[in-house]
Design a protein around this motif. Structure first.
Motif, mmCIF file in Angstrom:
data_model
loop_
_atom_site.group_PDB
_atom_site.id
_atom_site.type_symbol
_atom_site.label_atom_id
_atom_site.label_comp_id
_atom_site.label_asym_id
_atom_site.label_seq_id
_atom_site.Cartn_x
_atom_site.Cartn_y
_atom_site.Cartn_z
ATOM 1 N N SER A 197 59.732 65.010 61.744
ATOM 2 C CA SER A 197 59.283 63.378 60.953
ATOM 3 C C SER A 197 59.969 62.468 60.946
ATOM 4 C CB SER A 197 58.930 63.680 59.064
ATOM 5 O OG SER A 197 60.273 63.303 58.943
ATOM 6 N N ALA A 198 59.900 62.500 62.679
ATOM 7 C CA ALA A 198 60.650 60.945 62.832
ATOM 8 C C ALA A 198 59.410 60.586 63.228
ATOM 9 C CB ALA A 198 60.805 61.339 64.369
ATOM 10 N N HIS A 199 60.105 58.403 63.282
ATOM 11 C CA HIS A 199 58.939 57.760 63.005
ATOM 12 C C HIS A 199 57.944 57.523 63.516
ATOM 13 C CE1 HIS A 199 61.925 55.255 60.692
ATOM 14 N NE2 HIS A 199 62.155 55.610 59.931
ATOM 15 N N GLU A 200 57.618 58.086 65.419
ATOM 16 C CA GLU A 200 56.912 58.103 65.674
ATOM 17 C C GLU A 200 56.041 59.526 65.950
ATOM 18 O OE1 GLU A 200 56.417 57.708 71.498
ATOM 19 O OE2 GLU A 200 58.397 57.407 70.335
ATOM 20 N N GLU A 201 56.973 60.489 65.891
ATOM 21 C CA GLU A 201 55.752 61.290 64.906
ATOM 22 C C GLU A 201 54.530 60.946 63.978
ATOM 23 O OE1 GLU A 201 57.555 65.730 65.575
ATOM 24 O OE2 GLU A 201 59.717 64.218 64.320
ATOM 25 N N LEU A 202 55.238 60.445 63.122
ATOM 26 C CA LEU A 202 54.117 60.141 61.940
ATOM 27 C C LEU A 202 52.997 59.159 62.483
ATOM 28 C CD1 LEU A 202 56.839 59.123 59.169
ATOM 29 C CD2 LEU A 202 55.215 61.499 59.660
ATOM 30 N N GLU A 203 53.392 58.047 63.550
ATOM 31 C CA GLU A 203 52.194 57.382 64.459
ATOM 32 C C GLU A 203 51.532 57.792 65.149
ATOM 33 O OE1 GLU A 203 54.588 54.630 66.313
ATOM 34 O OE2 GLU A 203 55.715 53.599 65.127
ATOM 35 N N MET A 204 51.693 59.089 65.625
ATOM 36 C CA MET A 204 50.717 60.337 66.317
ATOM 37 C C MET A 204 50.540 61.398 65.836
ATOM 38 S SD MET A 204 53.747 61.551 69.423
ATOM 39 C CE MET A 204 53.348 60.637 70.769
ATOM 40 N N LEU A 205 50.893 60.966 64.425
ATOM 41 C CA LEU A 205 49.865 61.946 62.714
ATOM 42 C C LEU A 205 48.743 60.592 62.655
ATOM 43 C CD1 LEU A 205 49.564 64.633 61.781
ATOM 44 C CD2 LEU A 205 52.008 63.171 59.943
ATOM 45 N N GLN A 206 49.357 59.736 62.424
ATOM 46 C CA GLN A 206 48.053 59.320 62.248
ATOM 47 C C GLN A 206 46.917 58.618 62.897
ATOM 48 O OE1 GLN A 206 47.378 57.633 59.347
ATOM 49 N NE2 GLN A 206 45.468 56.033 60.308
ATOM 50 N N ASP A 207 47.363 58.828 63.983
ATOM 51 C CA ASP A 207 46.622 58.696 65.292
ATOM 52 C C ASP A 207 45.851 59.651 65.892
ATOM 53 O OD1 ASP A 207 47.293 55.490 65.603
ATOM 54 O OD2 ASP A 207 49.354 55.675 67.102
ATOM 55 N N GLY A 208 45.968 60.789 66.053
ATOM 56 C CA GLY A 208 45.936 61.915 65.804
ATOM 57 C C GLY A 208 46.109 62.502 67.145
ATOM 58 N N VAL A 209 46.978 62.461 67.261
ATOM 59 C CA VAL A 209 47.473 62.514 68.494
ATOM 60 C C VAL A 209 48.171 64.307 68.033
ATOM 61 C CG1 VAL A 209 49.520 62.626 69.937
ATOM 62 C CG2 VAL A 209 48.215 60.636 69.434
ATOM 63 N N LEU A 210 48.948 64.343 66.843
ATOM 64 C CA LEU A 210 48.751 64.903 65.790
ATOM 65 C C LEU A 210 48.159 65.947 65.299
ATOM 66 C CD1 LEU A 210 53.188 64.794 65.573
ATOM 67 C CD2 LEU A 210 52.306 65.713 68.238
ATOM 68 N N GLU A 211 48.119 67.058 65.121
ATOM 69 C CA GLU A 211 47.121 67.508 64.230
ATOM 70 C C GLU A 211 48.267 67.801 62.880
ATOM 71 O OE1 GLU A 211 44.173 67.936 64.442
ATOM 72 O OE2 GLU A 211 44.624 67.173 66.540
ATOM 73 N N ALA A 212 49.167 68.468 62.948
ATOM 74 C CA ALA A 212 49.962 68.651 61.356
ATOM 75 C C ALA A 212 51.363 68.564 62.046
ATOM 76 C CB ALA A 212 49.208 70.010 60.771
ATOM 77 N N THR A 213 52.694 68.171 61.561
ATOM 78 C CA THR A 213 53.698 68.472 61.419
ATOM 79 C C THR A 213 53.973 69.143 59.971
ATOM 80 O OG1 THR A 213 56.089 67.739 61.831
ATOM 81 C CG2 THR A 213 54.262 66.620 60.296
ATOM 82 N N ILE A 214 55.189 70.178 60.115
ATOM 83 C CA ILE A 214 56.241 70.627 58.976
ATOM 84 C C ILE A 214 57.605 70.218 58.928
ATOM 85 C CG2 ILE A 214 57.012 73.057 58.661
ATOM 86 C CD1 ILE A 214 53.784 73.502 59.279
ATOM 87 N N VAL A 215 57.030 68.741 57.939
ATOM 88 C CA VAL A 215 58.448 69.036 57.278
ATOM 89 C C VAL A 215 59.104 69.541 56.151
ATOM 90 C CG1 VAL A 215 57.510 66.374 57.985
ATOM 91 C CG2 VAL A 215 57.168 67.500 55.456
ATOM 92 N N GLN A 216 60.710 69.094 56.337
ATOM 93 C CA GLN A 216 61.289 69.603 54.910
ATOM 94 C C GLN A 216 62.269 68.767 54.533
ATOM 95 O OE1 GLN A 216 64.877 71.273 56.756
ATOM 96 N NE2 GLN A 216 63.915 70.715 58.570
ATOM 97 N N ASN A 217 62.831 68.436 53.477
ATOM 98 C CA ASN A 217 63.637 67.315 53.055
ATOM 99 C C ASN A 217 65.046 67.545 53.089
ATOM 100 O OD1 ASN A 217 64.055 65.153 51.296
ATOM 101 N ND2 ASN A 217 62.912 66.965 49.573
ATOM 102 N N PRO A 218 65.918 66.513 53.851
ATOM 103 C CA PRO A 218 67.052 66.732 54.810
ATOM 104 C C PRO A 218 67.578 65.670 53.445
ATOM 105 C CG PRO A 218 65.165 64.715 55.858
ATOM 106 C CD PRO A 218 64.004 66.120 55.287
ATOM 107 N N PHE A 219 66.890 64.606 53.134
ATOM 108 C CA PHE A 219 67.865 64.576 51.757
ATOM 109 C C PHE A 219 68.583 65.369 50.806
ATOM 110 C CE2 PHE A 219 68.446 61.621 47.897
ATOM 111 C CZ PHE A 219 69.088 60.535 48.153
ATOM 112 N N SER A 220 67.426 66.203 50.566
ATOM 113 C CA SER A 220 68.107 66.701 49.817
ATOM 114 C C SER A 220 68.715 68.263 50.341
ATOM 115 C CB SER A 220 66.305 67.728 49.206
ATOM 116 O OG SER A 220 65.606 66.955 48.158
ATOM 117 N N MET A 221 68.832 67.891 51.318
ATOM 118 C CA MET A 221 69.808 68.951 52.208
ATOM 119 C C MET A 221 70.724 68.372 51.537
ATOM 120 S SD MET A 221 69.792 70.681 56.661
ATOM 121 C CE MET A 221 67.758 71.013 55.578
ATOM 122 N N GLY A 222 71.106 67.057 52.523
ATOM 123 C CA GLY A 222 73.004 66.457 51.943
ATOM 124 C C GLY A 222 72.946 66.247 51.133
ATOM 125 N N TYR A 223 72.123 66.082 50.263
ATOM 126 C CA TYR A 223 72.455 65.817 48.425
ATOM 127 C C TYR A 223 73.193 66.879 48.122
ATOM 128 C CZ TYR A 223 72.008 64.488 43.409
ATOM 129 O OH TYR A 223 72.534 64.836 42.341
#
Length: 332
Positions: free
Chosen positions: A261-287
């Protein structure tokens, strides 16, 4: 104002808030450098835990770091963070681990660039080791915290099948080769494709050197053959493929399912360039990595494995509150 415009403004506002939060956080007093293990001045009642990341410059690893820092503050640990500039520099990462051990860190939280090499480096160590993101087969590892990459691959395969209808010439693209997590994702994708006779995997390609290289590889693939879909296994691959599709004007025809879920990926998702992205929770991983390291130091029993769940984020659900917490995990 159209619905897409409203979404676009909302996304820009969130990204701006995230950037401001990062700037304010960076202004807090600190004497830490990016590539260091500084264990000097450890408080008597605060053991030092060393977090060894795969890469310095990455939205994903920065979020892991934020989670680790939040846990260190909550549970009373000194946190030393270290990483190599190149995520593929496993030899350099091993040196960082050995330096941390020489400096008598009390525990390690490690995201291994190469699980086999890291296993050799930590064999026989007498301090707690918590593996995050990539499992490490070594007796010193008390707990693994990460996603089920095979299952995540199956989710990506199922989503691209939904998008393709009945015509499926698919490319699997990643910037990393011989990576345990990527190979498990590929296996999950391919096992899912076996259930659909109309899917043809044209290539499984590694671009190795980052976003620009992935953009170039996508260009060469699309020049050579008709591509209907791309499964991009990490952020560099997704962004590189997306940029090339935009350049060619084929972002509406070619369906892309991504990871991260990099920032540019989210922009592409919003613009319809990407259909979907599989995300995890890196914050929880570090915590959880730091939390479990502290618990192990205190003699508490910790779970040998903690599964971080993945979610499929698309344009319809990316602004849901629960998903916003994953995509933009602010430190309070």
């Amino acid at each position: 104002m159209t619905r897409n415009e409203k979404f676009g403004y909302a996304l820009l506002a969130i990204i701006a808030a995230f950037a401001i939060a990062g700037i304010l956080y960076s202004l807090l007093p600190t004497n830490e450098a990016e590539n260091r293990v500084d264990l000097q001045g450890e408080a008597l009642d605060q053991p030092t835990i060393t977090l060894v990341l795969r890469e310095q410059e990455s939205d994903f690893w920065e979020t892991v770091r934020m989670g680790a820092e939040a846990a260190a503050k909550e549970f009373g640990a000194n946190l030393a963070v270290t990483a190599m500039p190149d995520s593929d520099d496993s030899a350099g990462q091993i040196k960082l681990v050995r330096q941390a051990l020489a400096d008598k860190t009390r525990a390690l939280v490690v995201a291994a660039a190469d699980d086999g090499e890291m296993a050799g480096a930590i064999t026989g160590v007498r301090i707690p080791v918590i593996a995050i993101d990539t499992d490490i087969n070594a007796g010193a590892v008390r707990s693994y915290i990460g996603i089920d990459n095979y299952d995540a691959g199956k989710k990506a395969g199922e989503r691209i099948i939904e998008q393709l209808g009945q015509q499926g010439h698919v490319v699997i693209l990643s910037s990393v080769k011989d990576d345990r997590n990527m190979e498990q994702r590929i296996r999950g994708i391919l096992d899912t494709f076996k259930q659909e006779s109309f899917i043809t995997v044209l290539d499984n390609r590694y671009c190795m050197a980052g976003i620009e290289a992935c953009e170039s590889v996508t260009r060469s693939l699309m020049d050579a053959t008709l591509v209907d879909g791309i499964v991009a296994l990490n952020a560099d691959a997704a962004i590189g493929a997306g940029r090339e599709l935009i350049r060619r004007g084929e972002q509406d025809r070619v369906k892309v399912v991504a990871f991260e879920s990099a920032h540019e990926e989210l922009e592409m998702l919003q613009d319809g360039v990407l259909e979907a992205t599989i995300v995890q929770n890196p914050f929880s991983m570090g915590y959880l990595g730091v939390k479990h390291a502290m618990q192990a130091l205190e003699g508490e029993t910790i779970p040998p494995r903690v599964d971080i769940h993945t979610k499929i984020i698309d344009r319809e659900n990316m602004f849901w509150m629960d998903n916003q917490k994953i995509l933009f995990p602010f430190v309070k």
